[in-house]
Scaffold this motif. Structure first.
Motif, PDB file in Angstrom:
ATOM      1  N   LEU A 221     -21.048 -51.659 -12.347  1.00 57.09           N
ATOM      2  CA  LEU A 221     -19.742 -51.148 -11.943  1.00 57.09           C
ATOM      3  C   LEU A 221     -19.957 -49.908 -11.094  1.00 57.09           C
ATOM      4  N   VAL A 222     -19.141 -49.732 -10.065  1.00 62.44           N
ATOM      5  CA  VAL A 222     -19.148 -48.485  -9.308  1.00 62.44           C
ATOM      6  C   VAL A 222     -17.927 -47.674  -9.732  1.00 62.44           C
ATOM      7  N   PHE A 223     -18.041 -46.371  -9.649  1.00 61.13           N
ATOM      8  CA  PHE A 223     -16.936 -45.535 -10.119  1.00 61.13           C
ATOM      9  C   PHE A 223     -16.763 -44.327  -9.209  1.00 61.13           C
ATOM     10  N   ALA A 224     -15.542 -43.788  -9.249  1.00 64.11           N
ATOM     11  CA  ALA A 224     -15.213 -42.532  -8.574  1.00 64.11           C
ATOM     12  C   ALA A 224     -14.230 -41.786  -9.459  1.00 64.11           C
ATOM     13  N   ARG A 225     -14.605 -40.586  -9.844  1.00 58.55           N
ATOM     14  CA  ARG A 225     -13.732 -39.747 -10.689  1.00 58.55           C
ATOM     15  C   ARG A 225     -13.460 -38.468  -9.926  1.00 58.55           C
ATOM     16  N   LEU A 226     -12.188 -38.146  -9.721  1.00 63.56           N
ATOM     17  CA  LEU A 226     -11.772 -36.962  -8.980  1.00 63.56           C
ATOM     18  C   LEU A 226     -10.778 -36.182  -9.830  1.00 63.56           C
ATOM     19  N   MET A 227     -11.026 -34.879 -10.014  1.00 63.87           N
ATOM     20  CA  MET A 227     -10.154 -34.045 -10.831  1.00 63.87           C
ATOM     21  C   MET A 227      -9.974 -32.687 -10.139  1.00 63.87           C
ATOM     22  N   GLN A 228      -8.930 -31.998 -10.526  1.00 61.27           N
ATOM     23  CA  GLN A 228      -8.642 -30.672  -9.974  1.00 61.27           C
ATOM     24  C   GLN A 228      -8.611 -29.660 -11.101  1.00 61.27           C
ATOM     25  N   TYR A 229      -9.179 -28.464 -10.848  1.00 58.99           N
ATOM     26  CA  TYR A 229      -9.265 -27.418 -11.873  1.00 58.99           C
ATOM     27  C   TYR A 229      -8.882 -26.084 -11.251  1.00 58.99           C
ATOM     28  N   PRO A 230      -8.383 -25.170 -12.052  1.00 58.56           N
ATOM     29  CA  PRO A 230      -8.142 -23.808 -11.553  1.00 58.56           C
ATOM     30  C   PRO A 230      -9.465 -23.099 -11.323  1.00 58.56           C
ATOM     31  N   ALA A 231      -9.447 -22.152 -10.435  1.00 59.57           N
ATOM     32  CA  ALA A 231     -10.681 -21.484 -10.033  1.00 59.57           C
ATOM     33  C   ALA A 231     -11.305 -20.663 -11.144  1.00 59.57           C
ATOM     34  N   ASP A 232     -10.568 -20.324 -12.173  1.00 57.07           N
ATOM     35  CA  ASP A 232     -11.126 -19.497 -13.238  1.00 57.07           C
ATOM     36  C   ASP A 232     -11.817 -20.326 -14.316  1.00 57.07           C
ATOM     37  N   SER A 233     -12.078 -21.614 -14.037  1.00 56.23           N
ATOM     38  CA  SER A 233     -12.787 -22.447 -15.007  1.00 56.23           C
ATOM     39  C   SER A 233     -14.176 -21.875 -15.242  1.00 56.23           C
ATOM     40  N   ASN A 234     -14.733 -22.155 -16.402  1.00 58.31           N
ATOM     41  CA  ASN A 234     -16.015 -21.562 -16.789  1.00 58.31           C
ATOM     42  C   ASN A 234     -17.219 -22.239 -16.152  1.00 58.31           C
TER      43      ASN A 234
ATOM     44  N   THR B  40      -1.909 -33.848   3.977  1.00 65.56           N
ATOM     45  CA  THR B  40      -1.247 -33.145   2.878  1.00 65.56           C
ATOM     46  C   THR B  40      -1.945 -33.487   1.570  1.00 65.56           C
ATOM     47  N   THR B  41      -2.397 -32.484   0.881  1.00 66.83           N
ATOM     48  CA  THR B  41      -3.084 -32.682  -0.383  1.00 66.83           C
ATOM     49  C   THR B  41      -2.090 -32.644  -1.524  1.00 66.83           C
ATOM     50  N   PRO B  42      -2.150 -33.612  -2.450  1.00 66.63           N
ATOM     51  CA  PRO B  42      -1.227 -33.580  -3.588  1.00 66.63           C
ATOM     52  C   PRO B  42      -1.360 -32.286  -4.369  1.00 66.63           C
ATOM     53  N   ALA B  43      -0.293 -31.966  -5.068  1.00 69.70           N
ATOM     54  CA  ALA B  43      -0.291 -30.723  -5.833  1.00 69.70           C
ATOM     55  C   ALA B  43      -1.390 -30.735  -6.879  1.00 69.70           C
ATOM     56  N   SER B  44      -1.703 -31.881  -7.445  1.00 73.35           N
ATOM     57  CA  SER B  44      -2.762 -31.982  -8.442  1.00 73.35           C
ATOM     58  C   SER B  44      -3.486 -33.299  -8.240  1.00 73.35           C
ATOM     59  N   LEU B  45      -4.796 -33.249  -8.228  1.00 75.02           N
ATOM     60  CA  LEU B  45      -5.608 -34.435  -7.992  1.00 75.02           C
ATOM     61  C   LEU B  45      -6.207 -34.920  -9.305  1.00 75.02           C
ATOM     62  N   ASP B  46      -6.045 -36.194  -9.567  1.00 80.15           N
ATOM     63  CA  ASP B  46      -6.607 -36.784 -10.779  1.00 80.15           C
ATOM     64  C   ASP B  46      -6.684 -38.287 -10.562  1.00 80.15           C
ATOM     65  N   CYS B  47      -7.908 -38.793 -10.381  1.00 78.11           N
ATOM     66  CA  CYS B  47      -8.076 -40.222 -10.128  1.00 78.11           C
ATOM     67  C   CYS B  47      -9.298 -40.738 -10.874  1.00 78.11           C
ATOM     68  N   THR B  48      -9.154 -41.933 -11.410  1.00 77.82           N
ATOM     69  CA  THR B  48     -10.284 -42.643 -12.010  1.00 77.82           C
ATOM     70  C   THR B  48     -10.300 -44.058 -11.453  1.00 77.82           C
ATOM     71  N   MET B  49     -11.440 -44.452 -10.871  1.00 78.50           N
ATOM     72  CA  MET B  49     -11.594 -45.817 -10.378  1.00 78.50           C
ATOM     73  C   MET B  49     -12.896 -46.401 -10.906  1.00 78.50           C
TER      74      MET B  49
END
Length: 632
Positions: free
Chosen positions: A599-612, A386-395
């Protein structure tokens, strides 16, 4: 087996040699056409020497990596075939891991593949070319020694002792003069120690004829014709296999004679012109043919003149009635040669090297790996998460200690790695040798790759692949690695859920690439994998780490941090596994260095398909902006 790089070079050398023959024929045809259409061009040295240069340029251009933007003909692929793979190797203890082979190969095939003939032809051509080059240099050296001996047999001559120099003082003759008692043509000899050789029988000509002949040779010197001949002789020696180089070189010699005749007789009355023509005919009757392949003026007149009566007649005709020299025919000829050379290059086929698909069993990577702990089913996709409704993570994690300095948002969501998986593919490719360096192998784009992005429909190399995130190149790398090898690497990396399953209707090369329908990873797992990369805890070759890090380096340095990273973009997966075309995820993962701290990092974000723009690019910009503001 000879290294692939050398085999490619030899194959390209063979193809370039064949291409230079075709180019030579085309250049010769155009040069002859120009000479017949514009007779004054026969007197232009540039036409014939530039013709040789054009042939050499086509040869050199064909050695470069193929560029579909310049070529018209299709690419010829040479497939490097290996023997059939052996059965999968069992896991080995750590003590034996260092000695475990990288390539698991069975006995050699009984039939030689077609590519072996291509390699053998390239090697045979190298041997033949070197033998021919040695022979050409031997002929040149022998001819030069004969002429040096001829000069040594003569006597030094003072300018005042010869009627031909009556109009010249000693200071106007800046080279040594030697008189020889041999029936030969007057000639200049020596590029670095120039000498003028005069036959003794020249004293039997009347004074005006002697003066005109001497002036002709001195004009060769002033025009630096010896240097032009040296360049032509060098090209003829290097391209000894191309008969058109010799034809163009012979015409260059005649053009130089025409040019000297024109300069010597410019403004002279008709009587002097007739005397000069008579002296030329008399001289040719007396002289014998000198040695060929010599760097000397006069060395080509005798033998050629007897076999090329029309050219000799044309020379005498121009002496009596000179043609007016104009600049525009020269430029027309040079433009024609340039066009022919470019067209020949575009129409020549090019070679692209395609590696085989060996099964690479990285037993040394699996050292200490317990299959009982991680044994995912690689034959069927996992249950949909199950995928969360909105994804936003910074590590952000300290690479040395593993301490999480920043952990914000939904960092345990398991999603596709998308193009961030190219980091793993790059490490696999450079470790196995499928990828060799920043620019090798270069692979041309094929219509069969059916890239959905028009911007990716061009040939590229590893640097361009990671810079532009080209998916079809990833699939060619995984194809050459082999699906079993990629899965072994993923298990050894402990990458994400380690599941690269075969799926009906999906080619294996795609199923084990970033488009895998079954591979999943969380942001936390990204940082765990990246820590192994940064700390070099995976048993990979140093080149795999070095080149991958270099190609992932980002130009921006927010707040002094050196950043290495990779973006990724993919549609969000719904609970039933289908793609949500209205929403996309964007990845940016990697590591950053400042003052020796990593430092190692992982950034994950979610956007609507109409993004530019692509979600991955937007995520990278967001992370770099955040990094510039953070105090770590």
């Amino acid at each position: 087996m000879m290294p692939i790089d050398l085999d490619v070079v030899l194959a390209r050398l063979l193809l370039a040699a064949a291409g230079s023959l075709a180019a030579g024929g085309a250049v010769w045809a155009v040069a002859v056409l120009c000479r017949r259409t514009l007779p004054a061009l026969a007197q232009q040295r540039s036409l014939w020497l530039c013709g040789q240069v054009a042939v050499a340029a086509v040869f050199l251009a064909m050695l470069l990596p193929p560029d579909e933007g310049l070529r018209v003909m299709p690419i010829i692929e040479i497939v490097e075939q290996e023997a059939a793979p052996a059965a999968p190797m069992p896991a080995v203890p750590p003590a034996q891991a260092a000695a475990a082979p990288v390539l698991a190969l069975a006995s050699a095939a009984t039939e030689r593949p077609l590519s072996a003939w291509a390699r053998d032809a390239g090697r045979a051509w190298l041997v033949l070319y070197l033998l021919g080059l040695v022979h050409a240099l031997w002929r040149w050296r022998r001819a030069q020694r004969l002429l040096d001996g001829l000069a040594a047999s003569g006597l030094p001559l003072a300018v005042s002792e010869h009627k031909g120099f009556a109009q010249h003082s000693r200071t106007q003759v800046p080279l040594a003069v030697v008189e020889v008692d041999v029936p030969m043509s007057p000639m200049l000899l020596g590029l670095f120690r120039p000498r003028l050789l005069l036959p003794r029988h020249l004293r039997g000509f009347d004074t005006l004829q002697q003066q005109l002949i001497v002036e002709h040779e001195l004009t060769h010197w002033r025009r630096r014709d010896l240097h032009w001949s040296a360049a032509a002789l060098l090209l003829q020696s290097l391209f000894w296999f191309n008969p058109f180089m010799r034809l163009l070189g012979a015409r260059l010699g005649w053009a130089q004679e025409f040019g000297c005749d024109r300069d010597v007789l410019r403004g002279r009355p008709s009587a002097e012109r007739k005397a000069y023509a008579a002296a030329l005919v008399a001289q040719l009757k007396l002289q014998c043919r000198p040695a060929g392949m010599a760097l000397a003026f006069g060395a080509s007149d005798a033998g050629s003149a007897r076999t090329d009566a029309p050219t000799l007649a044309a020379r005498i005709g121009l002496i009596r009635t000179p043609a007016t020299a104009r600049a525009w025919p020269r430029w027309v000829a040079l433009a024609s040669l340039a066009a022919v050379a470019l067209a020949n290059f575009a129409l020549q086929p090019a070679l692209a090297w395609q590696a085989a698909e060996p099964v690479i069993e990285p037993a040394r990577l699996l050292a200490g790996h317990n299959p009982a702990q991680h044994s995912p089913d690689t034959t069927a996709p996992p249950a949909a998460a199950t995928t969360p409704a909105s994804l936003d993570c910074t590590m952000l994690v300290d690479a040395a200690s593993g301490v999480a300095l920043v952990r914000e948002g939904t960092c345990d969501a398991s999603v596709t790695p998308a193009s961030t998986f190219k980091i793993a593919i790059s490490l696999m490719g450079f470790d196995s040798g499928v990828l060799r360096d920043d620019h090798a192998p270069y692979l041309p784009y094929k219509a069969s790759y059916a890239s959905s992005n028009p911007g990716w429909r061009h040939g590229t190399d590893p640097a361009g692949w990671l810079r532009e995130s080209i998916v079809w190149y990833s699939q060619q790398v995984t194809k050459r690695l082999g699906a079993a090898s990629v899965r072994n690497y993923v298990r050894a990396f402990d990458y994400g859920n380690r599941t690269l399953a075969s799926v009906a209707g999906v080619a294996d090369a795609v199923a084990v690439s970033e488009l895998s329908p079954t591979l999943r990873i969380t942001p936390q797992q990204q940082t765990e994998f990246l820590r192994k990369v940064v700390n070099r805890e995976l048993a990979l070759s140093p080149q795999a780490y070095d080149v991958t890090a270099r190609l992932l380096k980002v130009e921006e340095t927010p707040n002094g941090w050196e950043v290495h990273g990779k973006t990724g973009t993919a549609p969000v997966r719904l609970a039933d596994g289908s793609a949500d075309k209205d929403n996309y995820i964007g990845w940016f993962v990697g590591w950053t260095i400042k003052d020796g701290r990593k430092l190692v990092f992982a950034r994950l974000m979610q956007y609507p398909a109409d993004s530019n723009s692509y979600a991955g690019l937007k995520t990278r910009q967001a992370f770099l902006g955040e990094l510039a503001q953070r105090t770590l």
